[in-house]
Design a protein around this motif. Structure first.
Motif, PDB file in Angstrom:
ATOM      1  N   GLY A 188      69.554  34.588  38.749  1.00  0.00           N
ATOM      2  CA  GLY A 188      70.908  35.063  39.017  1.00  0.00           C
ATOM      3  C   GLY A 188      71.935  34.113  38.453  1.00  0.00           C
ATOM      4  N   ASN A 189      72.948  34.672  37.790  1.00  0.00           N
ATOM      5  CA  ASN A 189      73.978  33.828  37.175  1.00  0.00           C
ATOM      6  C   ASN A 189      75.295  33.858  37.944  1.00  0.00           C
ATOM      7  N   TYR A 190      75.240  34.285  39.202  1.00  0.00           N
ATOM      8  CA  TYR A 190      76.442  34.303  40.032  1.00  0.00           C
ATOM      9  C   TYR A 190      76.034  34.089  41.489  1.00  0.00           C
ATOM     10  N   TYR A 191      77.033  33.775  42.319  1.00  0.00           N
ATOM     11  CA  TYR A 191      76.817  33.616  43.750  1.00  0.00           C
ATOM     12  C   TYR A 191      77.318  34.873  44.464  1.00  0.00           C
ATOM     13  N   GLY A 192      76.506  35.388  45.381  1.00  0.00           N
ATOM     14  CA  GLY A 192      76.808  36.670  46.008  1.00  0.00           C
ATOM     15  C   GLY A 192      77.613  36.593  47.290  1.00  0.00           C
ATOM     16  N   PHE A 193      77.771  35.399  47.854  1.00  0.00           N
ATOM     17  CA  PHE A 193      78.541  35.192  49.084  1.00  0.00           C
ATOM     18  C   PHE A 193      78.106  36.123  50.212  1.00  0.00           C
ATOM     19  N   GLY A 194      76.850  36.544  50.176  1.00  0.00           N
ATOM     20  CA  GLY A 194      76.285  37.285  51.288  1.00  0.00           C
ATOM     21  C   GLY A 194      76.109  38.766  51.053  1.00  0.00           C
ATOM     22  N   TRP A 195      76.880  39.351  50.130  1.00  0.00           N
ATOM     23  CA  TRP A 195      76.854  40.808  50.023  1.00  0.00           C
ATOM     24  C   TRP A 195      75.608  41.336  49.309  1.00  0.00           C
TER      25      TRP A 195
ATOM     26  N   LEU B 237      74.916  38.320  58.954  1.00  0.00           N
ATOM     27  CA  LEU B 237      75.843  39.225  59.638  1.00  0.00           C
ATOM     28  C   LEU B 237      76.087  40.489  58.821  1.00  0.00           C
ATOM     29  N   MET B 238      76.230  40.338  57.504  1.00  0.00           N
ATOM     30  CA  MET B 238      76.396  41.521  56.657  1.00  0.00           C
ATOM     31  C   MET B 238      75.163  42.417  56.719  1.00  0.00           C
ATOM     32  N   ALA B 239      73.997  41.786  56.801  1.00  0.00           N
ATOM     33  CA  ALA B 239      72.757  42.558  56.927  1.00  0.00           C
ATOM     34  C   ALA B 239      72.684  43.265  58.272  1.00  0.00           C
ATOM     35  N   SER B 240      73.316  42.708  59.293  1.00  0.00           N
ATOM     36  CA  SER B 240      73.202  43.260  60.642  1.00  0.00           C
ATOM     37  C   SER B 240      73.773  44.667  60.752  1.00  0.00           C
ATOM     38  N   GLY B 241      74.656  45.029  59.843  1.00  0.00           N
ATOM     39  CA  GLY B 241      75.239  46.359  59.868  1.00  0.00           C
ATOM     40  C   GLY B 241      74.413  47.401  59.153  1.00  0.00           C
ATOM     41  N   GLU B 242      73.332  46.977  58.520  1.00  0.00           N
ATOM     42  CA  GLU B 242      72.447  47.902  57.813  1.00  0.00           C
ATOM     43  C   GLU B 242      71.330  48.379  58.744  1.00  0.00           C
ATOM     44  N   GLU B 243      70.526  49.310  58.272  1.00  0.00           N
ATOM     45  CA  GLU B 243      69.366  49.764  59.039  1.00  0.00           C
ATOM     46  C   GLU B 243      68.225  48.769  58.828  1.00  0.00           C
ATOM     47  N   LEU B 244      68.222  47.750  59.642  1.00  0.00           N
ATOM     48  CA  LEU B 244      67.231  46.685  59.516  1.00  0.00           C
ATOM     49  C   LEU B 244      65.873  47.151  60.039  1.00  0.00           C
TER      50      LEU B 244
ATOM     51  N   SER C  63      76.953  44.545  69.569  1.00  0.00           N
ATOM     52  CA  SER C  63      75.726  44.235  70.305  1.00  0.00           C
ATOM     53  C   SER C  63      75.965  43.113  71.303  1.00  0.00           C
ATOM     54  N   ASP C  64      74.908  42.707  72.016  1.00  0.00           N
ATOM     55  CA  ASP C  64      74.996  41.524  72.864  1.00  0.00           C
ATOM     56  C   ASP C  64      75.347  40.326  71.987  1.00  0.00           C
ATOM     57  N   ALA C  65      76.264  39.506  72.448  1.00  0.00           N
ATOM     58  CA  ALA C  65      76.696  38.371  71.624  1.00  0.00           C
ATOM     59  C   ALA C  65      77.028  37.174  72.506  1.00  0.00           C
ATOM     60  N   GLU C  66      76.752  35.988  71.963  1.00  0.00           N
ATOM     61  CA  GLU C  66      77.108  34.734  72.618  1.00  0.00           C
ATOM     62  C   GLU C  66      77.823  33.841  71.612  1.00  0.00           C
TER      63      GLU C  66
ATOM     64  N   LEU D 162      82.692  41.462  59.204  1.00  0.00           N
ATOM     65  CA  LEU D 162      83.342  42.004  60.393  1.00  0.00           C
ATOM     66  C   LEU D 162      83.006  43.481  60.577  1.00  0.00           C
ATOM     67  N   LYS D 163      83.072  44.250  59.504  1.00  0.00           N
ATOM     68  CA  LYS D 163      82.732  45.669  59.591  1.00  0.00           C
ATOM     69  C   LYS D 163      81.267  45.865  59.966  1.00  0.00           C
ATOM     70  N   ALA D 164      80.426  44.928  59.514  1.00  0.00           N
ATOM     71  CA  ALA D 164      78.994  45.036  59.818  1.00  0.00           C
ATOM     72  C   ALA D 164      78.723  44.818  61.301  1.00  0.00           C
ATOM     73  N   VAL D 165      79.332  43.778  61.890  1.00  0.00           N
ATOM     74  CA  VAL D 165      79.022  43.476  63.293  1.00  0.00           C
ATOM     75  C   VAL D 165      79.652  44.490  64.236  1.00  0.00           C
TER      76      VAL D 165
END
Length: 320
Positions: free
Chosen positions: A142-149, A185-192, A284-287, A249-252
């Motif tokens: 990879g020649n770039y950084y994805g910053f999570g997405w 966190l971005m993954a948390s909004g997907e169908e894991l 979801s449940d969060a702490e 934020l939209k994911a959580v």
């Protein structure tokens, strides 16, 4: 006296052309600065990344480093959805278990740095460990950084690979730091996969646009619009994602996976308020654990026992 005639139409075209040239040049500059893979000298001597001597000693000289180097990791590879070859390191638990932690490291880091946390999971909690290099980092292509997405999709694919390897009864925790925290966190909004039971997010940001807007103002005294938007467009063209869509934020707001948030109260690189906002909007449940006097990514070093205890108590609720 000769009257000067100004062609306002031509003048307007000239001004607009200059403005567009500045935007284009600025977009390429900031893309090279932050997104393109390579050394990032602008982070050298950045006061927002200063940490205590105690933290620096742990990062550079902690005994966890020798522990990581002594482990017989199995190197795994994954072909990402866009064809990149990604690399990661798997370590089976000392005793057979269905518990697995998948780590996601920070910006400019690499997989085995997460051994700082992995040693506790392995030695004290008896987990299997997996530490991947994010795209653009370590041995991953990879020649770039994805910053999570784009990384969120890579994480999901790694998860499925490991479930196939270890079995359908596997119970999985995600543990991410900084960019890695945004990734989980971005993954948390997907169908894991149903095997993902808990998420720990240490020092995350709510969205890439929000983070860059803050940093542009803090480092360069520039407003976000329009330069950040044009850089985002260039990133969409060259790396396949825009800054606004890379949104934790939209994911959580729609996640069903329990999340433990951890953040240093003195973090000026990724402000603590971003984690508080994420926590308040989590479906979801969060702490939330806030660590006094800790700068970015410094919580584990300055409050090791509290960090471990809070993490252990959280995991015990969701992973049997």
């Amino acid at each position: 006296m000769r009257k000067i005639h100004i062609n306002w139409k031509k003048l307007l075209v000239f001004i607009v052309s200059i403005f567009l040239l500045i935007q284009i040049a600025g977009s390429f500059f900031f893309y090279e600065l932050a997104i393109k893979r390579g050394p990032k000298d602008f982070l050298q001597n950045n006061a927002d990344l200063d940490v205590s001597d105690q933290t620096m000693d742990l990062f550079l000289n902690g005994e966890w480093i020798d522990w990581v180097n002594a482990q017989p990791f199995e190197e795994l590879t994954l072909t990402a959805r866009d064809g990149l070859t990604l690399s990661g390191y798997f370590l089976p638990a000392a005793e057979p278990t269905d518990k697995l932690v998948i780590f996601t490291h920070g910006y400019l880091g690499h997989a085995k740095q997460m051994g700082l946390y992995g040693q506790h999971y392995y030695t004290d909690l008896g987990y299997n460990l997996f530490m991947p290099d994010a795209r653009g980092h370590g041995k991953s292509e990879g020649n770039y950084y994805g910053f999570g997405w784009p990384d969120r999709l890579d994480l999901m694919d790694w998860t499925q690979l490991l479930v196939d390897k270890l079995g359908p009864d596997t119970q999985i925790a995600y543990h991410g730091l900084s960019m890695g925290a945004a990734t989980v966190l971005m993954a948390s909004g997907e169908e894991l996969p149903r095997q993902v039971k808990a998420i720990i997010a240490d020092s995350p940001y709510a969205s890439v646009y929000q983070l860059f807007s803050y940093q542009m103002n803090r480092m360069f005294y520039l407003p976000a619009f329009p330069l950040l938007d044009s850089t985002s467009l260039l990133t969409k063209i060259r790396a396949g994602y825009s800054f606004r869509e890379a949104n934790a934020l939209k994911a959580v707001e729609k996640t069903t996976v329990p999340i433990l948030y951890i953040h240093g109260e003195s973090d000026t690189f990724v402000p603590t308020k971003l984690t508080k906002e994420l926590f308040q909007h989590t479906a979801s449940d969060a702490e939330l654990l806030l660590v006094p006097n800790a700068n970015h990514g410094e919580s584990f070093a300055l409050a090791t026992e509290e960090y471990k205890r809070t993490m252990d108590d959280f995991l015990e609720q969701y992973i049997e």
